[in-house]
Write an enzyme that holds these catalytic residues in place. Structure first.
Site, PDB file in Angstrom:
ATOM      1  N   HIS A  35       4.808   4.140  -3.242  1.00 44.93           N
ATOM      2  CA  HIS A  35       5.659   5.257  -3.643  1.00 44.93           C
ATOM      3  C   HIS A  35       6.049   6.144  -2.461  1.00 44.93           C
ATOM      4  O   HIS A  35       7.009   6.897  -2.554  1.00 44.93           O
ATOM      5  CB  HIS A  35       4.947   6.105  -4.702  1.00 44.93           C
ATOM      6  CG  HIS A  35       3.561   6.492  -4.330  1.00 44.93           C
ATOM      7  ND1 HIS A  35       2.498   5.625  -4.450  1.00 44.93           N
ATOM      8  CD2 HIS A  35       3.063   7.643  -3.822  1.00 44.93           C
ATOM      9  CE1 HIS A  35       1.404   6.225  -4.039  1.00 44.93           C
ATOM     10  NE2 HIS A  35       1.712   7.446  -3.647  1.00 44.93           N
ATOM     11  N   ASP A  83     -10.222   1.285  -5.145  1.00 48.15           N
ATOM     12  CA  ASP A  83     -10.116   2.736  -4.965  1.00 48.15           C
ATOM     13  C   ASP A  83     -10.808   3.506  -6.086  1.00 48.15           C
ATOM     14  O   ASP A  83     -10.942   4.735  -5.993  1.00 48.15           O
ATOM     15  CB  ASP A  83      -8.638   3.160  -4.956  1.00 48.15           C
ATOM     16  CG  ASP A  83      -7.892   2.614  -3.755  1.00 48.15           C
ATOM     17  OD1 ASP A  83      -8.505   2.516  -2.681  1.00 48.15           O
ATOM     18  OD2 ASP A  83      -6.704   2.276  -3.894  1.00 48.15           O
ATOM     19  N   ASP A 118       0.837  -1.191   0.000  1.00 44.90           N
ATOM     20  CA  ASP A 118       0.000   0.000   0.000  1.00 44.90           C
ATOM     21  C   ASP A 118       0.877   1.248   0.000  1.00 44.90           C
ATOM     22  O   ASP A 118       1.885   1.303   0.703  1.00 44.90           O
ATOM     23  CB  ASP A 118      -0.897  -0.014   1.247  1.00 44.90           C
ATOM     24  CG  ASP A 118      -1.761   1.231   1.337  1.00 44.90           C
ATOM     25  OD1 ASP A 118      -2.560   1.456   0.409  1.00 44.90           O
ATOM     26  OD2 ASP A 118      -1.589   1.984   2.315  1.00 44.90           O
TER      27      ASP A 118
END
Length: 1574
Positions: free
Chosen positions: A579, A697, A576
């Site tokens: 980045h 999402d 999750d």
């Protein structure tokens, strides 16, 4: 016709693969292969091979260092294992190892390079003293080098139900454990996913949730949420055990693998362990730079509470309300906070401190600083002063007035500024002004930051309060819904004294729009929190890991335990917020996870905005699939682009079978056992994708497009050649994106999921996706609202095609659609569906279709089964083709799927093509191989009356044989360049196939050995022609590649020379021997009737291919030792020696043979190269000196008189080879004087009459040198005759080189030495010759005379004072430290020209040279004459130097007209071979002499490296050349010369002999070292 070949049974297991990576010259990885993902197939073993070109910069002492555990020990990321590249100067350097385990790995290279210094080319032009530079370079110190770290990724091997699950076969579904209900009841829900065709489930986090109830805000990472269990009062370990049991059942019963989210970069704001470990977050103690941001944040929180006190309404309903709010924030928050104090220097405090320092006056300014201060003025001086007194360290906004000055240094510099008479008050006044100046940019920085702060608060308030999609829309500002979300969380201590105040305030996590994911936005270098750039998650505290476990031991260990628990339970992780996760942390945790689960499947979504940055995460973390989202597409065109982007190769792609070559792997782990397999290059690739139709999402299609688009969107994703993903509820048509925090309903337990929503259609699509995982060839086509995807298996050619009618908003019922035409393809329908929505009131979407409020249900819909498409088969001249007509009602929301297969197609065609080639070529001779592989246009027309194939858009092939095609295929295949003109041509028809077949059939009449290969091709072409036209490039390439590899192997098998099989370069050079030797009508070795197997050597192609211009005496015998003797072609060498020997006339070997019909004797050097070749043949050939006794029929019985070749006198007498040798020596000793037979324009239209007079003799009175020629002819290899009337040079040779030529003298000396030695050993019956005065001189004395004379008459000393010792005319000298090109020329200055001919004499007669002089001269040659590929034929400082040859130049310039400068600067390649041999000879000898009793290995290694380094460009050229050879010459600095032969016999031959010498000397050194060791 030959018998057909019996195809062997295809093995069940795939071959061992060796994936080869060719590194750059400096050892780095090619940029286009910066991402290396090792291809894998089920049950296929493989290895990775790194290869460096010998002679490249990185090839000395090269070692690979990798953290792949070569010794079988557990993997440690920071532990690198060294494996040396094999060191052998004749081969490419290779380092290889078997791949046995998945994961991300790193590697780098170390090597040694010579410290080149600045003096390598000293005296390139000057005449300065230069003793032994070439030798000294060899002894120069090495420098150690290291390449940057590079990466390769090995995918995990996933299995399901005992079968391998390819990554492209993954069909994943995301689920929320909370909505699945109790874990004990999961089985029924999992059965639904299984029935729908999914094979992997992704669980969003199931740990205990924090105060926000978000599954991504974890309260306790080490414990699963209580609400998943029937009995809440069980331990964390018991929960883990129940989870593992549930997942095992899921895998074995429902055939589903499990993946879970891993949340590493934050924790819930109310995580209890934060009270014990506040250091786990970014607090004001460990991150004091956040203090200014915290003070602003706290003030905004208080402002939200006190809003009515400022006369403001808590509700924000308009832009005007937002403006009023921001004005209040500015007046009541930002200005009163005085944040500028965090930026600037406190002027008053600084003045006090400096005043005290002034009084002590114990610091002075250093001299360099004084000088700098005095030299500067204005802004530059102020900037310098600021740096001097403040420093240039990073300033953090952690303390008010935290920016300070160094009082002592400031006082010292003030004393300088005010001067000796200056007062303290004057200094203080100047300081105040200076500080105001210094503070000015700091105030500007503050102003800029507050501007950003205001803007970000404004934009956030405007979005959150006025946008209907915001969760704060319509909410009042207050304690629950603050004006902006707080950036900090305050942790309550367990006891009042338990936690310092600064430790309590922790930064919340979030993300930054467009931020660099590799930067820590909570770090001291960032102002993101102060500027409020962070889009915060108020329920999550950002974790402060540092860079290693030592930086925060408890936190790293806590997360390690969390990771290990999940790795033991699940098959994979979804990282999750990858980045924003510290990359060092993720590396560590994934390494730990892979220790317990080596085949861990890792996926992640990266919002970096940069493919290069994505690649960093993928490489370092070993991410196996990057999440890509179909819902990001805004129209059908973009949807098709995404489908094309995320996997697969074009249909008809050139597969690994076209790239691979038979080879082997040396397994060091098992005592160097050799494993046969396929060696194939690693191709460039993108990170693997997992393509979601909709993530958990994403807003669903009904929200972003239309409900109907759910089906085509999902179908397009399912047909993408990647892993695929979806979200539970998508198939059931949930009306909107569910809120993972607030949604409390659970998934409905469906009686039959196939009857709900997409149900039946989606299940079929999912199963189809798994089925076609290996269908790696893909065609994607978009037309208006339609997207068509065709997936094809690369071997069986079975395919599945899908057509989707997208239902984006404003889609139409029947837009234009051109029915696809499928050539050579049979089609059967699979299924067709259309999704219809059932109209629902927009204000009741969430409740539509719900049976009650406890379960989640989708919108009402109808999945219509459509009729099959109309499939119409047609026939044309080649094959059948099929047209598809869309079924009725194929409107928006429709998809159809059909299966395809090729008509009349042999399913194992790939295997058929790849087999029996070795058998088909087994009887081919080298002459037959010349026909099959090569033959230029002129040779072909001579032989069968046909020419080279002309490919539209490409032109004539260089060769008519297979090499002509392969020249282009070797570019097409690795680049999969299906748009190449050759591929276009193949798709248009089978003409190329017919050409190949008919050509071989024609040649089979004269070469019966070709019949088997001809039959092999016909058999395969018959099958290939059944394939549709779009497949022809693939099968043509595969067939030609297979044949080519077999032919090369057969050729190398027939050339047993030791040097041949040393490397790819020696392979290529040896193959030029096959190029150059073939049968050409009328251009053989003898004029009498010949068989088709008799062959002759071409001097070069394509210019010297047929008729009398094919076979040149000089060229043949310069090339012979390399092309024929080094390759073991002794019979062919013998034939050439005898054929030319039979034409001996006037004591000369002919320059042009003309098959012995009308040979021409205008070369003085050809005879001496023949003698050298005889000597070398006797040394290397199988019969040794017995060759000298071979009888030779004489074309001219008396050796003087011309007779016609077909007269009775011709060939009527015989001489032995020894007698021919003696005749040559005697004729030269007696003097040769004759006029060429048939002299005049018919013989040579350019030559003046005087040029036909041939004169050669020996100066026995002085030097013993052979000399000859005159100014009107050119009897050496530099034989360009002027032909331009405009320039006035017709009949004027550019380089007459009359007199004694240095290379001829060297060849003469070599012959004299040899004959003297033979005679002394009774192996040659003649001991000498009779001189013109009638006296006799034996060979030993003649040899000694030449030896005594050489240095004196050829050396040009460095020191002018020595000129008298060497018979030098100082006025003629242009360059010193060289050997003259000629001696006794009619034009004296020509003697002193610096040319590369010296190296020939150095090789054949090294004893002539003073070794120290030779080394100096070799250095001059290196600096002045050596070019990238060839040797400059003239010193660039010479007035006649013209480096660019253009035979068509029609100017009046007498230096270049009609290419008169052929040998006046252009760079000839054949002398490069001799130059390298000379370097090897003298440097090798010098090293041996200097290293007596010392270490030989290092200097010799360096010397060999230097020689190979010179060949790097040559290696690159021969690999890219259309003619697969080395050219005759190049223009300036290796530039292409259009008038040069593209492949020249002596260019390759001399290089091959240089490598042969290198092997011989290296073996000699090896034996010496072994001997000394004993």
């Amino acid at each position: 016709m030959a018998l057909r070949h019996q195809t062997p049974v295809q093995p069940d297991s795939p071959p061992f693969m060796v994936w080869n990576l060719d590194l750059n010259e400096d050892g780095t990885t090619p940029h286009n292969k910066s991402f290396i993902r090792l291809p894998s197939a089920p049950a296929q073993s493989c290895a990775i091979r790194f290869r460096i070109l010998t002679g490249s910069t990185a090839s000395i002492d090269a070692s690979l260092h990798t953290n792949y555990p070569l010794d079988g020990t557990p993997y440690e990321r920071i532990r690198f294992h060294e494996k040396k590249f094999n060191f052998n100067n004749q081969t490419d350097l290779i380092c290889e190892f078997r791949i046995k385990r998945p994961g991300p790995y790193q590697y780098y290279l170390t090597y040694k390079s010579i410290d080149s210094g600045d003096q390598d080319n000293q005296d390139a032009i000057t005449n300065a003293d230069d003793e032994n530079p070439s030798l000294e370079r060899i002894y120069r110190q090495f420098k150690s080098r290291r390449t940057p770290t590079a990466y390769f990724l090995v995918d995990p091997q996933l299995t399901l139900g005992g079968q391998a699950l390819p990554l492209d076969g993954i069909v994943l579904q995301s689920v929320s454990p909370k909505w699945l209900g109790l874990m004990s009841k999961w089985s029924d829900q999992l059965a639904i996913s299984s029935k729908m065709g999914y094979n992997m489930l992704h669980f969003i986090p199931m740990q205990q949730r924090g105060g926000s109830n978000s599954p991504y805000s974890l309260y306790n990472q080490l414990e699963i949420s209580d609400d998943l269990f029937d009995t809440p009062k069980i331990t964390a370990e018991q929960k883990d055990q129940k989870l593992r049991e549930a997942l095992l059942e899921m895998t074995h019963k429902h055939k589903l693998l499990g993946v879970t989210d891993m949340v590493w970069n934050h924790t819930a704001y109310n995580s209890d362990w934060l009270r014990d470990h506040p250091e786990a977050g970014f607090n004001l103690e460990n991150s004091p730079h956040l203090r200014s941001a915290y003070e602003l944040d706290a003030a905004l929180v208080k402002f939200s509470h006190d809003l009515p006190d400022y006369g403001l309404d808590r509700m924000v309903n308009s832009i005007e309300d937002v403006d009023r709010l921001l004005d209040a924030v500015d007046r009541h928050i930002i200005q009163p906070l005085k944040l500028w104090e965090f930026y600037v220097i406190d002027v008053d405090a600084a003045i006090v401190a400096v005043g005290k320092a002034w009084d002590s006056a114990d610091v002075t300014v250093a001299e360099p600083d004084c000088a700098a201060l005095q030299a500067l003025g204005g802004d530059k001086r102020n900037k310098w002063l600021g740096t001097y007194i403040v420093g240039d360290h990073l300033h953090i906004l952690g303390t008010r007035f935290g920016r300070t000055i160094d009082a002592a240094r400031t006082a010292a510099v003030l004393r300088l500024l005010v001067g000796p008479g200056g007062t303290k008050d004057a200094a203080i006044e100047q300081l105040r002004k200076l500080l105001d100046l210094l503070n000015l940019p700091y105030y500007r920085e503050y102003d800029a930051d507050t501007k950003i702060i205001r803007r970000n608060i404004y934009e956030r308030v405007k979005y959150e309060r006025l946008d209907h999609g915001s969760w704060k829309y319509g909410k009042p500002i207050g304690d629950d819904y603050k004006i902006v979300d707080p950036l900090f969380t305050t942790v309550e201590p367990r006891c009042a004294e338990g936690m310092p105040e600064d430790c309590r305030h922790l930064a919340n996590n979030g993300w930054i729009w467009g931020g660099n994911p590799l930067d820590n936005f909570a770090g001291p270098q960032s102002k993101a929190y102060l500027q409020r750039e962070v889009i915060v998650w108020g329920d999550c505290v950002k974790l402060n890991y540092g860079l290693t476990p030592k930086d925060n031991p408890w936190l790293w260990e806590h997360m390690r335990q969390y990771t290990l628990r999940m790795a033991r339970a699940f098959h994979g992780f979804r990282i999750d917020n990858c980045h924003s996760t510290p990359i060092e942390l993720a590396e560590y945790l994934l390494d730990e996870a892979r220790k317990v689960n080596p085949n861990l499947y890792v996926i992640a979504e990266l919002f970096t905005g940069s493919e290069d940055t994505d690649r960093v995460f993928v490489q370092r973390l070993g991410i196996n699939s990057l999440i890509r989202e179909a819902m990001q597409a805004w129209d059908p065109k973009e949807m098709s682009r995404l489908a094309h982007r995320h996997g697969g190769r074009p249909i008809g792609s050139l597969a690994v079978d076209c790239l691979g070559e038979p080879g082997f792997f040396v397994d060091d782990e098992h005592k160097g056992i050799r494993i046969d397999g396929i060696v194939a290059p690693l191709s460039a690739s993108l990170p693997h994708a997992i393509f979601f139709d909709c993530t958990h999402d994403n807003e669903v299609p009904r929200q972003k497009r239309t409900l109907e688009d759910s089906l085509p969107n999902s179908a397009i994703v399912s047909f993408t050649a990647s892993a695929t993903g979806s979200n539970r509820g998508y198939d059931e048509l949930y009306p909107e994106l569910l809120n993972v925090v607030h949604e409390e309903r659970r998934y409905a337990l469906l009686d039959d999921p196939l009857c709900i929503g997409l149900g039946e259609a989606k299940a079929k699509l999912n199963r189809l996706h798994s089925e076609i995982a290996l269908y790696q060839e893909v065609h994607v086509h978009q037309e208006s609202e339609y997207v068509t995807i065709h997936r094809v298996h690369p071997v069986t050619r079975e395919g599945v095609m899908m057509i989707a009618h997208c239902a984006f908003k404003d889609a139409t019922e029947s837009p234009r659609f051109d029915s696809p035409r499928l050539d050579g393809t049979l089609v059967t329908p699979e299924f067709a569906y259309r999704l219809h929505s059932v109209e629902v009131r927009s204000d009741n979407l969430a409740a539509a279709g719900n049976k009650d409020d406890d379960f989640l249900h989708g919108l009402p819909s109808r999945l219509e089964k459509l009729d099959s498409p109309e499939i119409v088969q047609h026939k044309d001249s080649r094959s059948v083709f099929t047209m598809l007509q869309l079924p009725k009602g194929f409107g928006p929301g429709s998809v159809l799927v059909v299966r395809t297969r090729l008509a009349n197609f042999k399913p194992n065609l790939d295997w058929k093509i790849r087999t029996c080639a070795d058998e088909a070529v087994a009887k081919l001779t080298l002459g037959g191989l010349n026909v099959v592989l090569y033959r230029c246009e002129a040779e072909e027309r001579n032989a069968i009356g046909e020419g080279a194939y002309d490919v539209p858009g490409l032109g004539l092939l260089a060769y008519c044989g297979i090499q002509g095609w392969y020249t282009h295929l070797k570019h097409i295949i690795p680049n999969n360049d299906l748009g190449h003109p050759l591929c276009d041509h193949l798709r248009q028809g089978v003409w190329a196939l017919d050409y190949v077949a008919k050509r071989l059939a024609r040649y089979s009449e004269d070469y019966p050995e070709i019949k088997q290969l001809s039959a092999w091709f016909e058999e395969r072409w018959e099958l290939v022609k059944r394939a549709p036209n779009f497949m022809l490039p693939r099968y043509f390439a595969l067939t030609m590649h297979t044949a080519y590899q077999a032919l090369i192997c057969r050729a190398l098998e027939l050339m047993p020379g030791k040097v041949v099989n040393k490397s790819q370069f020696t392979h290529q050079l040896a193959m030029t021997s096959v190029q150059m030797l073939g049968h050409v009508n009328g251009a053989g070795l003898r004029p009498v009737s010949e068989t088709k197997v008799s062959i002759s050597m071409s001097a070069g192609l394509p210019h010297f291919s047929t008729d009398f211009m094919r076979c040149w005496g000089r060229d043949v015998f310069i090339a012979l030792d390399g092309l024929l003797l080094a390759t073991g072609r002794f019979a062919d060498a013998r034939e050439h020696l005898l054929a030319f020997g039979s034409t001996l006339k006037h004591g000369l070997i002919p320059n042009l043979l003309d098959a012995g019909r009308f040979p021409r004797y205008n070369a003085r050097d050809a005879t001496w190269f023949w003698l050298q070749a005889v000597q070398t043949y006797c040394e290397l050939g199988p019969e040794g000196l017995a060759f000298l006794d071979t009888p030779v029929a004489r074309r001219f019985p008396d050796g003087e008189t011309f007779v016609q070749w077909n007269s009775e006198e011709a060939f009527s007498t015989t001489s032995t080879v020894a007698e021919l040798v003696q005749e040559i020596m005697q004729r030269h000793a007696s003097g040769i004087n004759f006029r060429e037979w048939n002299a005049g324009p018919a013989l040579d239209s350019q030559m003046r009459d005087e040029g036909f007079e041939i004169s050669v003799g020996v100066d026995f009175d002085n030097t013993g040198f052979v000399s000859g020629g005159n100014r009107w002819n050119c009897g050496t290899w530099m034989d360009k005759m002027g032909s331009s009337d405009k320039a006035g040079i017709r009949g004027v040779p550019a380089t007459p080189r009359d007199g004694a030529d240095v290379e001829i003298v060297g060849l003469q000396k070599s012959t004299l030495r040899w004959l003297a030695s033979l005679n002394q050993n009774s192996a040659f019956p003649f001991n000498g010759v009779d001189k013109p005065d009638g006296t006799h001189i034996d060979y030993a004395k003649w040899d000694q005379l030449v030896q005594r004379s050489f240095e004196r008459h050829f050396w040009v000393p460095l020191d002018t004072r020595e000129d008298v010792q060497y018979n030098v005319n100082s006025a003629m000298v242009n360059r010193r430290g060289i050997y003259r090109d000629t001696y006794g020329s009619s034009v004296e200055w020509a003697d002193y020209q610096f040319r590369p001919n010296i190296s020939i004499a150095m090789v054949v007669a090294p004893e002539l040279f003073d070794p120290s002089h030779a080394l100096v001269c070799l250095h001059k040659m290196s600096a002045v004459l050596s070019a990238p590929m060839g040797m400059r034929t003239l010193d660039p400082s010479d007035i006649r130097y013209r480096p660019n040859y253009d035979n068509s130049n029609d100017s009046s310039d007498s230096f270049v007209a009609h290419g008169i400068n052929y040998h006046q600067g252009p760079e000839w390649l054949w002398v490069t071979g001799y130059y390298l041999r000379a370097q090897l000879q003298f440097i090798h000898s010098a090293i041996l002499e200097r290293s007596v009793g010392g270490n030989l290995l290092t200097p010799l290694k360096t010397a060999y490296h230097e020689l190979h380094a010179h060949m790097v460009t040559l290696k690159q050229h021969i690999s890219s050349s259309a003619y697969a050879g080395l050219p005759e010459l190049t223009n300036l600095d290796g530039a292409h010369c259009r008038d040069s032969c593209d492949t020249q016999a002596w260019s390759s031959g001399c290089l091959l002999m240089a490598l042969h010498d290198m092997i011989r000397l290296e073996d000699d050194v090896h034996e010496r070292m072994l001997s000394s060791a004993k």
